[in-house]
Design an enzyme around this catalytic site. Structure first.
Site, mmCIF file in Angstrom:
data_model
loop_
_atom_site.group_PDB
_atom_site.id
_atom_site.type_symbol
_atom_site.label_atom_id
_atom_site.label_comp_id
_atom_site.label_asym_id
_atom_site.label_seq_id
_atom_site.Cartn_x
_atom_site.Cartn_y
_atom_site.Cartn_z
ATOM 1 N N TYR A 163 1.014 -1.426 -0.023
ATOM 2 C CA TYR A 163 -0.202 -0.246 -0.571
ATOM 3 C C TYR A 163 0.911 1.446 0.492
ATOM 4 O O TYR A 163 0.193 2.361 -1.019
ATOM 5 C CB TYR A 163 -0.750 0.120 1.227
ATOM 6 C CG TYR A 163 -1.694 1.209 0.692
ATOM 7 C CD1 TYR A 163 -3.126 1.411 0.464
ATOM 8 C CD2 TYR A 163 -1.881 2.313 2.051
ATOM 9 C CE1 TYR A 163 -3.998 2.733 0.031
ATOM 10 C CE2 TYR A 163 -2.582 3.640 2.185
ATOM 11 C CZ TYR A 163 -3.976 3.932 1.011
ATOM 12 O OH TYR A 163 -4.289 4.494 1.351
ATOM 13 N N GLU A 216 -11.326 4.499 4.424
ATOM 14 C CA GLU A 216 -11.198 5.556 5.358
ATOM 15 C C GLU A 216 -12.001 5.719 6.670
ATOM 16 O O GLU A 216 -12.109 5.596 7.117
ATOM 17 C CB GLU A 216 -10.254 7.502 4.607
ATOM 18 C CG GLU A 216 -9.374 7.106 3.984
ATOM 19 C CD GLU A 216 -8.193 6.513 5.133
ATOM 20 O OE1 GLU A 216 -8.243 7.003 5.641
ATOM 21 O OE2 GLU A 216 -6.887 6.271 4.236
ATOM 22 N N TRP A 252 -5.646 0.193 10.578
ATOM 23 C CA TRP A 252 -4.823 -0.543 8.855
ATOM 24 C C TRP A 252 -4.869 -1.546 8.744
ATOM 25 O O TRP A 252 -5.411 -1.486 7.220
ATOM 26 C CB TRP A 252 -4.363 1.125 8.729
ATOM 27 C CG TRP A 252 -4.498 1.545 7.001
ATOM 28 C CD1 TRP A 252 -3.103 0.863 6.526
ATOM 29 C CD2 TRP A 252 -5.108 2.001 6.022
ATOM 30 N NE1 TRP A 252 -3.664 1.502 4.501
ATOM 31 C CE2 TRP A 252 -5.212 1.567 4.460
ATOM 32 C CE3 TRP A 252 -6.726 2.286 6.112
ATOM 33 C CZ2 TRP A 252 -5.832 2.537 3.512
ATOM 34 C CZ3 TRP A 252 -7.689 2.904 5.768
ATOM 35 C CH2 TRP A 252 -7.440 2.621 3.784
#
Length: 191
Positions: free
Chosen positions: A30, A52, A60
């Site tokens: 990522y 998000e 995350w």
């Protein structure tokens, strides 16, 4: 005497601090290929906002592990389709163990898709709406997002804008990925 760990204040240092394994591999992929790079496709922009929003209160890595499930559950992040979701779709999403089954977050995604379809009609695209509102301070962006969207607190807006190249700071300036992003002309670097 125990050694004190240095304070990690950015994603680049966080990646380096991780032990090899799945968590590091997913975060590194990522970091190296998505985080901070400009996105020019409305559905992909919305997909990032969906992630998000759903990350709020979670790590995350949870989102990185579930991002393919989110893409599948939300019709490849197709804004027009999501804006048309009804009660059956909402119930389907609430029952999908592959995503975050939070009613407030699911309702916010559907609501926000409807808002974005309106912005697309008025401005031509979600990206153009973002472009028209650039540049803004983080605080101004947060206020604007809260005016239009649901479930978009300060950290969600900040991370969304960092992750799509609208705010500076996704990477340290000496990070090799920072140089790659500069070549793609992120909005934060426009004069």
């Amino acid at each position: 005497m125990a050694e004190t760990q240095p304070l990690i204040t950015n994603y680049c240092d966080y990646i380096e601090s991780l032990q090899d394994g799945e968590v590091k591999a997913l975060n590194k992929a990522y970091h190296d290929n998505q985080y901070g790079f400009p996105i020019h496709n409305d559905n992909e922009l919305f997909g990032r906002l969906i992630l998000e929003i759903n990350q709020a209160g979670l790590s995350w890595i949870t989102m990185l592990k579930k991002q393919d499930n989110f893409r599948k559950a939300f019709d490849n992040f197709d804004i027009a389709k999501i804006a048309q979701y009804g009660e059956n779709d909402r119930n389907r999403l609430l029952a999908d163990s592959g995503i975050i089954r939070n009613q407030l977050k699911i309702d916010a995604v559907i609501y926000n898709a409807k808002v974005i379809t309106g912005l697309q009609k008025e401005y031509g695209s979600f990206e153009k709406w973002l472009d028209i509102n650039h540049p803004r301070t983080k605080e101004e962006w947060i206020k604007l997002f809260k005016k239009h969207f649901k479930f978009v607190g300060g950290e969600i807006v900040n991370e969304f804008l960092l992750s799509i190249g609208f705010l500076k700071g996704a990477h340290k300036e000496d990070c090799p990925i920072h140089i790659k992003i500069l070549k793609e002309n992120p909005k934060w670097n426009e004069k």
